[in-house]
Design a protein around this motif. Structure first.
Motif, mmCIF file in Angstrom:
data_model
loop_
_atom_site.group_PDB
_atom_site.id
_atom_site.type_symbol
_atom_site.label_atom_id
_atom_site.label_comp_id
_atom_site.label_asym_id
_atom_site.label_seq_id
_atom_site.Cartn_x
_atom_site.Cartn_y
_atom_site.Cartn_z
ATOM 1 N N PRO A 108 49.393 -65.332 23.436
ATOM 2 C CA PRO A 108 48.647 -65.706 24.294
ATOM 3 C C PRO A 108 48.534 -67.276 24.447
ATOM 4 O O PRO A 108 48.874 -67.519 22.856
ATOM 5 C CB PRO A 108 47.023 -65.073 23.746
ATOM 6 N N VAL A 109 48.204 -68.156 25.075
ATOM 7 C CA VAL A 109 47.883 -69.224 24.097
ATOM 8 C C VAL A 109 46.172 -69.856 24.438
ATOM 9 O O VAL A 109 45.849 -69.204 25.759
ATOM 10 C CB VAL A 109 48.396 -70.692 25.056
ATOM 11 N N LEU A 110 45.528 -70.433 24.134
ATOM 12 C CA LEU A 110 44.080 -71.036 24.311
ATOM 13 C C LEU A 110 43.744 -72.093 24.772
ATOM 14 O O LEU A 110 44.740 -72.649 24.222
ATOM 15 C CB LEU A 110 42.881 -70.644 22.892
ATOM 16 N N SER A 111 43.349 -72.344 25.732
ATOM 17 C CA SER A 111 42.849 -73.911 26.273
ATOM 18 C C SER A 111 42.307 -75.102 25.142
ATOM 19 O O SER A 111 42.163 -74.270 24.172
ATOM 20 C CB SER A 111 41.763 -74.007 27.466
ATOM 21 N N ALA A 115 39.711 -74.428 21.377
ATOM 22 C CA ALA A 115 40.985 -74.827 20.268
ATOM 23 C C ALA A 115 41.641 -75.786 19.996
ATOM 24 O O ALA A 115 42.675 -76.234 20.683
ATOM 25 C CB ALA A 115 41.496 -73.450 20.096
ATOM 26 N N PRO A 116 40.748 -77.040 19.879
ATOM 27 C CA PRO A 116 41.221 -77.892 20.313
ATOM 28 C C PRO A 116 41.882 -78.874 19.103
ATOM 29 O O PRO A 116 41.654 -77.778 17.808
ATOM 30 C CB PRO A 116 39.735 -79.560 19.767
ATOM 31 N N SER A 120 45.329 -84.136 12.735
ATOM 32 C CA SER A 120 46.299 -84.695 12.885
ATOM 33 C C SER A 120 47.003 -83.961 14.472
ATOM 34 O O SER A 120 48.544 -83.662 14.167
ATOM 35 C CB SER A 120 47.334 -83.463 11.682
ATOM 36 N N TYR A 121 46.384 -84.041 15.343
ATOM 37 C CA TYR A 121 47.759 -82.856 16.586
ATOM 38 C C TYR A 121 47.732 -81.897 16.660
ATOM 39 O O TYR A 121 49.035 -81.613 16.770
ATOM 40 C CB TYR A 121 48.205 -83.910 17.236
ATOM 41 N N GLU A 122 46.929 -80.963 15.317
ATOM 42 C CA GLU A 122 47.582 -79.683 15.655
ATOM 43 C C GLU A 122 46.105 -78.864 15.585
ATOM 44 O O GLU A 122 44.825 -79.370 14.949
ATOM 45 C CB GLU A 122 47.351 -79.983 13.399
ATOM 46 N N ARG A 123 46.318 -77.207 15.867
ATOM 47 C CA ARG A 123 45.199 -77.107 15.970
ATOM 48 C C ARG A 123 44.863 -75.114 15.063
ATOM 49 O O ARG A 123 46.716 -74.665 15.394
ATOM 50 C CB ARG A 123 44.569 -77.221 17.400
ATOM 51 N N TYR A 124 44.839 -74.018 15.292
ATOM 52 C CA TYR A 124 44.601 -73.603 13.978
ATOM 53 C C TYR A 124 43.686 -72.212 15.349
ATOM 54 O O TYR A 124 42.411 -72.404 14.986
ATOM 55 C CB TYR A 124 44.635 -73.366 12.850
ATOM 56 N N TYR A 125 44.297 -71.340 15.256
ATOM 57 C CA TYR A 125 43.377 -70.231 16.470
ATOM 58 C C TYR A 125 43.719 -68.819 16.013
ATOM 59 O O TYR A 125 45.185 -68.563 15.972
ATOM 60 C CB TYR A 125 43.248 -70.508 17.652
ATOM 61 N N GLY A 126 43.158 -67.935 16.303
ATOM 62 C CA GLY A 126 43.337 -66.392 16.022
ATOM 63 C C GLY A 126 43.448 -65.384 17.487
ATOM 64 O O GLY A 126 42.722 -65.922 18.375
ATOM 65 N N GLU A 139 49.822 -74.399 15.993
ATOM 66 C CA GLU A 139 50.181 -75.237 17.633
ATOM 67 C C GLU A 139 50.412 -76.832 17.372
ATOM 68 O O GLU A 139 48.932 -77.327 16.296
ATOM 69 C CB GLU A 139 49.243 -74.532 17.996
ATOM 70 N N THR A 140 51.243 -76.973 17.842
ATOM 71 C CA THR A 140 51.214 -78.426 17.663
ATOM 72 C C THR A 140 52.171 -79.379 18.613
ATOM 73 O O THR A 140 53.342 -77.774 19.169
ATOM 74 C CB THR A 140 51.949 -79.348 16.704
ATOM 75 N N GLU A 141 52.143 -79.971 19.492
ATOM 76 C CA GLU A 141 53.377 -80.686 20.215
ATOM 77 C C GLU A 141 53.403 -82.204 20.420
ATOM 78 O O GLU A 141 53.596 -83.019 19.474
ATOM 79 C CB GLU A 141 52.563 -80.525 21.552
#
Length: 466
Positions: A108-111, A115-116, A120-126, A139-141
């Motif tokens: 699953p992917v959070l919006s 989770a902004p 560094s254009y990275e985000r961390y969530y559970g 996650e990063t793009e």
């Protein structure tokens, strides 16, 4: 309920403080370790994410290509919660790259609102994967070529790893703190007992004063207790001076009254019989009254002295020895148990009370008089038996004895039931007064031999036998 023991108070306070302090320390260290473990876990996921990014490119056919090797077998084992996933973004289409541990499953992917991305254009969530694992997602793009084709990179790790690590650390930490706390309590207890040991020495010194073995507090005391010891010694010395002064005044009064009374008695002998007998009887009564009140004054002056102590056996032996010489036709028995029995009375007061009882017993006894001294039975000690030590002195004869009405009459001052016997009738009343001044009591009853049984309940002291 108030705690009366100083040791128990200090131990309770130190135990409460140590427990609270160790619990707080344990919680703080455990929390700090959890934050450190979570930060390390996040750094590991970031490093793995960069490895995946460096391993993926755009192939000749415009498809995602690459085979990340992360050096962790958990990414190759199914359902572990350790996954990596690369998905194309935008209008560009390509098959995603997936770790063997994820297989055909999805994550699953959070919006972005939930989770902004950070700076560094990275985000961390559970999230929770399809197998029920709670995983942390990094996650990063990333844009992969000059044509603007991009992909979403995700690496996950099982959060249970952090929880197990924190749980194991906390368990070891709490065991260590519990051992440290227990050791601290033992050390504190030993330190407290050692620190309060001088108080036990002071108590033992006071006990020696109470039992008559010493006249003042003796020994080496620390600076905190030394002023108290000095004050106690000063109080004892002041008490001794007061007693000596009272004795001197009583003695002076006795001497000043002795001569006028003796003159009256002598003058009574030369008067006519009717007048002389009256003057003599009144002078003798006055002499008895004066002696009684002098005794009471002397006892009142010394009653509260902690040094009042008389060994029972030597004093009673002297009295019995005198009575045997004065009454050779009668048998006197003496029994004292234990041998170190002592009475908290001045020697002359003990001798006067027991001497009066012996004279009375010898006067009315048929053939035998018995004196028994020992510990007072529980049923005759009185209401404060738990706070004081009591002894019982019994004088018994084989004479005619007294009935209850006669006992009450005999206790009255100056009353004599048998006018054929010599005496003033003051003996039993004097014994009762002296005994009561020492907070004891005199009891009269019929004895086992049929005669009078006089029981003295007196305060006593004991000394340990070496």
């Amino acid at each position: 309920m108030r705690i009366k023991s100083l040791t128990a108070r200090v131990l309770l306070l130190t135990t409460i403080w140590s427990t609270v302090a160790l619990v707080v320390i344990g919680l703080v260290i455990s929390t700090l370790y959890r934050k450190s473990a979570e930060r390390s876990f996040e750094d590991l996921l970031r490093a793995q994410l960069y490895n995946v990014i460096n391993s993926v490119t755009i192939g000749d056919q415009g498809a995602l290509a690459g085979s990340p090797q992360l050096g962790d077998l958990r990414f190759a084992q199914p359902k572990t919660g350790w996954y990596w996933l690369v998905e194309p973004l935008g209008t560009y289409t390509s098959a995603p790259l997936v770790s063997p541990s994820l297989g055909v499953s999805s994550l699953p992917v959070l919006s972005v609102l939930e989770a902004p991305f950070d700076k560094s254009y990275e985000r961390y969530y559970g999230v929770t994967d399809e197998f029920g694992n709670h995983v942390q997602v990094a996650e990063t793009e990333v844009v992969l070529d000059t044509d603007g084709r991009a992909a979403r990179f995700r690496v996950t790790g099982n959060i249970n790893v952090v929880e197990d690590d924190v749980r194991a650390f906390s368990h070891s930490l709490y065991l260590a703190l519990a051992g440290f706390g227990l050791g601290s309590l033992i050390v504190n207890a030993l330190a407290i007992l050692y620190g309060l040991k001088p108080l036990d020495k002071a108590r033992a010194a006071l006990e020696r004063i109470r039992t008559g073995e010493s006249e003042k507090l003796q020994g080496e005391f620390p600076r905190e207790i030394l002023p108290l010891a000095n004050e106690v010694n000063a109080l004892i010395e002041s008490n001794r001076r007061i007693i000596e002064r009272a004795r001197m005044q009583v003695g002076n009064l006795a001497h000043s009254l002795k001569t006028p009374i003796a003159v009256l008695l002598n003058e009574a002998r030369v008067l006519e019989r009717s007048h002389g007998d009256l003057v003599r009887m009144q002078a003798e009564a006055m002499q008895g009254q004066v002696q009684s009140y002098l005794n009471r004054a002397r006892i009142a002056a010394q009653r509260d002295s902690v040094l009042a102590r008389t060994e029972a056996e030597p004093a009673l032996e002297r009295l019995v020895r005198v009575m045997r010489r004065l009454n050779v036709e009668k048998e006197f028995e003496l029994s004292v148990s234990p041998n170190n029995l002592a009475v908290a009375m001045e020697q002359q007061d003990l001798e006067e009370t027991v001497g009066n009882l012996l004279e009375n017993a010898a006067r009315f006894a048929g053939h035998k008089v018995r004196v028994v001294a020992g510990e007072a039975p529980d049923d005759v000690k009185g209401t404060d038996a738990a706070r004081r030590h009591w002894v019982e002195l019994v004088v018994e004869d084989d004479g005619p004895g007294l009935e209850p009405d006669e006992i009450r009459e005999a206790m009255k001052r100056g009353r004599r039931l048998d006018e054929s016997k010599p005496g003033t009738g003051l003996g039993l009343s004097i014994v009762s007064e002296i005994t009561s001044e020492y907070q004891g009591r005199l009891e009269l009853s019929r004895g086992s031999w049929g005669g009078l049984r006089a029981s003295l309940i007196l305060p006593g002291v004991t000394k340990d036998v070496a």
